[in-house]
Design a protein around this motif. Structure first.
Motif, PDB file in Angstrom:
ATOM      1  N   PHE A  40      -0.214   2.753  -3.976  1.00 60.48           N
ATOM      2  CA  PHE A  40      -0.933   3.726  -4.796  1.00 60.48           C
ATOM      3  C   PHE A  40      -2.177   3.115  -5.449  1.00 60.48           C
ATOM      4  CE2 PHE A  40       3.560   5.235  -5.092  1.00 60.48           C
ATOM      5  CZ  PHE A  40       3.388   6.385  -4.341  1.00 60.48           C
ATOM      6  N   ARG A  41      -2.190   1.785  -5.607  1.00 64.04           N
ATOM      7  CA  ARG A  41      -3.295   1.135  -6.306  1.00 64.04           C
ATOM      8  C   ARG A  41      -4.363   0.579  -5.377  1.00 64.04           C
ATOM      9  NH1 ARG A  41       1.358  -0.407  -9.370  1.00 64.04           N
ATOM     10  NH2 ARG A  41       1.596  -2.374  -8.243  1.00 64.04           N
ATOM     11  N   LEU A  42      -4.129   0.624  -4.061  1.00 63.38           N
ATOM     12  CA  LEU A  42      -5.104   0.061  -3.130  1.00 63.38           C
ATOM     13  C   LEU A  42      -6.466   0.724  -3.265  1.00 63.38           C
ATOM     14  CD1 LEU A  42      -3.140  -0.470   0.227  1.00 63.38           C
ATOM     15  CD2 LEU A  42      -3.910  -2.199  -1.400  1.00 63.38           C
ATOM     16  N   SER A  43      -6.479   2.044  -3.376  1.00 64.39           N
ATOM     17  CA  SER A  43      -7.750   2.775  -3.384  1.00 64.39           C
ATOM     18  C   SER A  43      -8.548   2.558  -4.657  1.00 64.39           C
ATOM     19  CB  SER A  43      -7.491   4.272  -3.188  1.00 64.39           C
ATOM     20  OG  SER A  43      -6.656   4.759  -4.214  1.00 64.39           O
ATOM     21  N   SER A  44      -7.911   2.056  -5.716  1.00 64.78           N
ATOM     22  CA  SER A  44      -8.611   1.877  -6.988  1.00 64.78           C
ATOM     23  C   SER A  44      -9.138   0.463  -7.191  1.00 64.78           C
ATOM     24  CB  SER A  44      -7.678   2.251  -8.150  1.00 64.78           C
ATOM     25  OG  SER A  44      -6.540   1.418  -8.152  1.00 64.78           O
ATOM     26  N   VAL A  45      -8.875  -0.447  -6.256  1.00 62.77           N
ATOM     27  CA  VAL A  45      -9.325  -1.835  -6.414  1.00 62.77           C
ATOM     28  C   VAL A  45     -10.790  -1.969  -6.020  1.00 62.77           C
ATOM     29  CG1 VAL A  45      -8.997  -4.224  -5.675  1.00 62.77           C
ATOM     30  CG2 VAL A  45      -7.013  -2.752  -6.086  1.00 62.77           C
ATOM     31  N   CYS A  46     -11.102  -1.627  -4.792  1.00 58.63           N
ATOM     32  CA  CYS A  46     -12.486  -1.711  -4.311  1.00 58.63           C
ATOM     33  C   CYS A  46     -12.596  -0.880  -3.039  1.00 58.63           C
ATOM     34  CB  CYS A  46     -12.903  -3.164  -4.057  1.00 58.63           C
ATOM     35  SG  CYS A  46     -11.938  -3.991  -2.770  1.00 58.63           S
ATOM     36  N   LYS A  47     -13.848  -0.739  -2.557  1.00 54.03           N
ATOM     37  CA  LYS A  47     -14.081   0.096  -1.380  1.00 54.03           C
ATOM     38  C   LYS A  47     -13.399  -0.484  -0.149  1.00 54.03           C
ATOM     39  CE  LYS A  47     -18.108   1.883  -0.987  1.00 54.03           C
ATOM     40  NZ  LYS A  47     -19.568   2.078  -0.760  1.00 54.03           N
ATOM     41  N   ARG A  48     -13.382  -1.821  -0.041  1.00 57.19           N
ATOM     42  CA  ARG A  48     -12.781  -2.452   1.132  1.00 57.19           C
ATOM     43  C   ARG A  48     -11.274  -2.198   1.166  1.00 57.19           C
ATOM     44  NH1 ARG A  48     -12.257  -8.916   2.519  1.00 57.19           N
ATOM     45  NH2 ARG A  48     -11.705  -8.677   4.724  1.00 57.19           N
ATOM     46  N   TRP A  49     -10.621  -2.345   0.017  1.00 50.96           N
ATOM     47  CA  TRP A  49      -9.187  -2.129  -0.034  1.00 50.96           C
ATOM     48  C   TRP A  49      -8.841  -0.666   0.157  1.00 50.96           C
ATOM     49  CZ3 TRP A  49      -5.716  -5.563  -3.503  1.00 50.96           C
ATOM     50  CH2 TRP A  49      -6.023  -6.909  -3.279  1.00 50.96           C
TER      51      TRP A  49
ATOM     52  N   ARG B  51      -2.662  -8.009   6.818  1.00 46.14           N
ATOM     53  CA  ARG B  51      -1.334  -8.614   6.959  1.00 46.14           C
ATOM     54  C   ARG B  51      -0.775  -9.005   5.595  1.00 46.14           C
ATOM     55  NH1 ARG B  51       0.204 -10.824  12.106  1.00 46.14           N
ATOM     56  NH2 ARG B  51      -1.251 -10.198  13.747  1.00 46.14           N
ATOM     57  N   VAL B  52      -1.634  -9.566   4.732  1.00 44.11           N
ATOM     58  CA  VAL B  52      -1.192  -9.958   3.394  1.00 44.11           C
ATOM     59  C   VAL B  52      -0.795  -8.729   2.588  1.00 44.11           C
ATOM     60  CG1 VAL B  52      -1.919 -10.974   1.197  1.00 44.11           C
ATOM     61  CG2 VAL B  52      -2.510 -12.102   3.351  1.00 44.11           C
ATOM     62  N   LEU B  53      -1.639  -7.705   2.594  1.00 44.39           N
ATOM     63  CA  LEU B  53      -1.368  -6.501   1.799  1.00 44.39           C
ATOM     64  C   LEU B  53      -0.138  -5.748   2.299  1.00 44.39           C
ATOM     65  CD1 LEU B  53      -4.994  -5.110   1.234  1.00 44.39           C
ATOM     66  CD2 LEU B  53      -3.587  -6.484  -0.315  1.00 44.39           C
ATOM     67  N   SER B  54       0.171  -5.871   3.580  1.00 40.36           N
ATOM     68  CA  SER B  54       1.336  -5.153   4.121  1.00 40.36           C
ATOM     69  C   SER B  54       2.649  -5.662   3.544  1.00 40.36           C
ATOM     70  CB  SER B  54       1.362  -5.261   5.649  1.00 40.36           C
ATOM     71  OG  SER B  54       1.642  -6.596   6.062  1.00 40.36           O
ATOM     72  N   TRP B  55       2.644  -6.880   2.995  1.00 39.56           N
ATOM     73  CA  TRP B  55       3.862  -7.451   2.424  1.00 39.56           C
ATOM     74  C   TRP B  55       4.021  -7.131   0.943  1.00 39.56           C
ATOM     75  CZ3 TRP B  55       7.957  -9.624   4.802  1.00 39.56           C
ATOM     76  CH2 TRP B  55       7.815  -9.973   6.146  1.00 39.56           C
ATOM     77  N   LEU B  56       3.051  -6.480   0.344  1.00 35.75           N
ATOM     78  CA  LEU B  56       3.166  -6.120  -1.065  1.00 35.75           C
ATOM     79  C   LEU B  56       4.239  -5.041  -1.254  1.00 35.75           C
ATOM     80  CD1 LEU B  56      -0.581  -5.941  -2.172  1.00 35.75           C
ATOM     81  CD2 LEU B  56       1.074  -7.749  -2.677  1.00 35.75           C
ATOM     82  N   PRO B  57       4.812  -4.935  -2.450  1.00 38.39           N
ATOM     83  CA  PRO B  57       5.773  -3.852  -2.710  1.00 38.39           C
ATOM     84  C   PRO B  57       5.146  -2.490  -2.421  1.00 38.39           C
ATOM     85  CG  PRO B  57       5.798  -5.445  -4.505  1.00 38.39           C
ATOM     86  CD  PRO B  57       4.650  -5.824  -3.614  1.00 38.39           C
ATOM     87  N   ALA B  58       5.979  -1.549  -2.010  1.00 36.26           N
ATOM     88  CA  ALA B  58       5.466  -0.228  -1.611  1.00 36.26           C
ATOM     89  C   ALA B  58       4.693   0.458  -2.724  1.00 36.26           C
ATOM     90  CB  ALA B  58       6.623   0.652  -1.148  1.00 36.26           C
ATOM     91  N   SER B  59       5.100   0.240  -3.979  1.00 39.11           N
ATOM     92  CA  SER B  59       4.402   0.890  -5.091  1.00 39.11           C
ATOM     93  C   SER B  59       2.951   0.440  -5.210  1.00 39.11           C
ATOM     94  CB  SER B  59       5.140   0.621  -6.399  1.00 39.11           C
ATOM     95  OG  SER B  59       5.235  -0.771  -6.643  1.00 39.11           O
ATOM     96  N   SER B  60       2.620  -0.726  -4.644  1.00 36.88           N
ATOM     97  CA  SER B  60       1.234  -1.211  -4.688  1.00 36.88           C
ATOM     98  C   SER B  60       0.306  -0.351  -3.845  1.00 36.88           C
ATOM     99  CB  SER B  60       1.169  -2.667  -4.205  1.00 36.88           C
ATOM    100  OG  SER B  60       1.982  -3.508  -4.977  1.00 36.88           O
TER     101      SER B  60
ATOM    102  N   LEU C 259       5.043   8.655   0.272  1.00 36.50           N
ATOM    103  CA  LEU C 259       4.155   7.573  -0.145  1.00 36.50           C
ATOM    104  C   LEU C 259       2.694   7.950   0.059  1.00 36.50           C
ATOM    105  CD1 LEU C 259       4.579   4.729  -1.324  1.00 36.50           C
ATOM    106  CD2 LEU C 259       4.270   3.833   0.987  1.00 36.50           C
ATOM    107  N   THR C 260       2.377   8.561   1.205  1.00 37.88           N
ATOM    108  CA  THR C 260       0.993   8.923   1.507  1.00 37.88           C
ATOM    109  C   THR C 260       0.666  10.357   1.143  1.00 37.88           C
ATOM    110  OG1 THR C 260       1.534   9.620   3.772  1.00 37.88           O
ATOM    111  CG2 THR C 260       1.020   7.283   3.417  1.00 37.88           C
TER     112      THR C 260
END
Length: 411
Positions: free
Chosen positions: A50-59, A39-48, A144-145
């Motif tokens: 692209f960076r979800l997969s590079s943060v950690c395995k969970r993200w 729910r928190v991540l869904s409110w991030l700007p759309a450009s974020s 986006l995807t």
């Protein structure tokens, strides 16, 4: 010496205590449960995204999670992106209105490579963009995807092969479905045809009945072309010469619960097709047929508007118009400041426009240059965007297509 050490140690402890009191306890997103994190991540700007997969395995797992997509679909609106179109069609470049910058998406590998001609973007809705191939078939793409789907061919027979408008209907409320709508035929025998993604089939053509009196200047089919001399002595044709991506562009608006498609005929008149009532109507001509101008139709704040660039009395003007049903005439609702529009005078500029929410994006281009202007209708603000540079070279865009970047939109 020991006393000094105690004082120093005490000072250190005091400083550390003050720092902890100032900063407060640390808060980590990893401490959230999966549902709350999504729910928190869904409110991030759309450009974020692209960076979800590079943060950690969970993200990384969040990006493809069905519950994350459901959370994203609850976001009422995203700041629009504008997909830029140039002659090469070799890159995915967008202007992000939330971050006010250019972005390169680099999703070329997701478009089928078996086709010799590059697909051309022709319409967009929600998070999906529709591309038309040289064969006449269509691709639907989430920029986006990177997900892509090629639609089954829909054969067009006889007079219906004359295509006028292409629209796509995709709603955040139902992100797993979409419709492609075609308007085709020769006036007065216009029809529309719909592709339904839920059934993966093209529906039968539905004929449209002309509403109102037929105008003697009606040239929806574009069969008759009139040539005349401009003030500069150039030969000008009355049919519209549009860029490939805008050749079949249209505006799809829901009015009183009924879907209406607006598009420009080849002679520059606005045509409205009511899909619920199965009727079409041709609006009064904007300017005399022998008047040289550039025109485009857009959607802004849920309404159909027309943008017109014209020259008169040694200057140029760019104005936005709305059709008044009460007076049955066009009324001006906005105008570019004269100091800006005067720079277009004598440049033989052609405008291609697109709208989303309260924004209108204008691509003004000629054989020598191109300029990109964003108009915020809510605050009456006109801003010329900086050039987009790729490998040190400024890109020359001829058109733009607006969409909302939505990760939950599926093809």
């Amino acid at each position: 010496m020991e006393q000094n050490m105690d004082l120093l140690a005490g000072t250190g402890r005091k400083r550390k205590a003050k720092e902890e009191a100032h900063t407060g306890p640390a808060f980590f997103l990893d401490e959230l449960n999966q549902d709350l994190l999504e729910r928190v991540l869904s409110w991030l700007p759309a450009s974020s995204f692209f960076r979800l997969s590079s943060v950690c395995k969970r993200w990384r797992s969040v990006a493809t999670s069905e519950t994350f997509h459901i959370a994203c679909s609850q976001i009422p609106r995203r700041e629009p992106w504008f997909l830029m179109v140039d002659h090469d069609l070799d890159q995915f470049i967008v202007f992000d209105t939330s971050e006010r910058n250019w972005k390169s998406l680099n999703h070329q590998t997701h478009i089928p490579q078996s086709h010799s001609c590059k697909p051309i973007p022709v319409a967009a809705s929600g998070g999906l963009v529709c591309y038309r191939m040289d064969s006449g078939n269509f691709l639907v793409f989430n920029l986006l995807t990177g997900s892509c789907r090629e639609l089954p061919p829909g054969s067009l027979d006889g007079e219906s092969q004359t295509l006028h408008a292409i629209a796509i209907d995709s709603s955040p409320t139902y992100p797993s479905s979409f419709k492609i709508i075609l308007v085709l035929g020769k006036s007065p025998n216009l029809a529309f045809r719909i592709f339904d993604s839920t059934r993966s089939t093209w529906e039968d053509e539905v004929m449209l009945i002309q509403k109102g009196e037929s105008s003697s200047e009606s040239h929806i089919a574009g069969d008759e072309i009139i040539y005349f001399l401009s003030k500069a002595g150039d030969v000008v044709a009355t049919n519209m010469q549009r860029s490939a991506s805008k050749q079949y562009s249209s505006v799809l608006i829901t009015e009183n619960g009924e879907q209406v498609i607006y598009f420009l005929s080849e002679s520059g008149t606005v045509v409205a097709c009511n899909l619920a009532q199965k009727t079409f109507f041709e609006y009064p001509r904007f300017l005399p047929i022998y008047f040289e101008y550039s025109i485009d139709v857009v959607e802004c704040k849920g309404e159909m508007l027309v943008v017109v660039l014209s020259e008169f009395l040694e200057t140029a003007s760019l104005r936005v118009w709305k059709f008044s049903k009460e007076s049955q005439s066009w009324q001006q609702v906005a105008a570019m400041p004269p100091s800006m529009s005067h720079e277009f005078y004598g440049q033989k500029m052609d405008i291609n426009c697109t709208g989303c929410q309260e924004m209108i994006f204008i691509c003004a281009s000629s054989s020598e240059c191109s300029r990109h202007i964003m108009f915020n209708m809510a605050v009456d603000e006109w801003v010329e965007l900086p050039k987009c540079y790729v490998a040190g070279k400024a890109k020359e865009f001829t058109a733009a297509i607006s969409f909302e970047p939505r990760p939950e939109a599926t093809v």
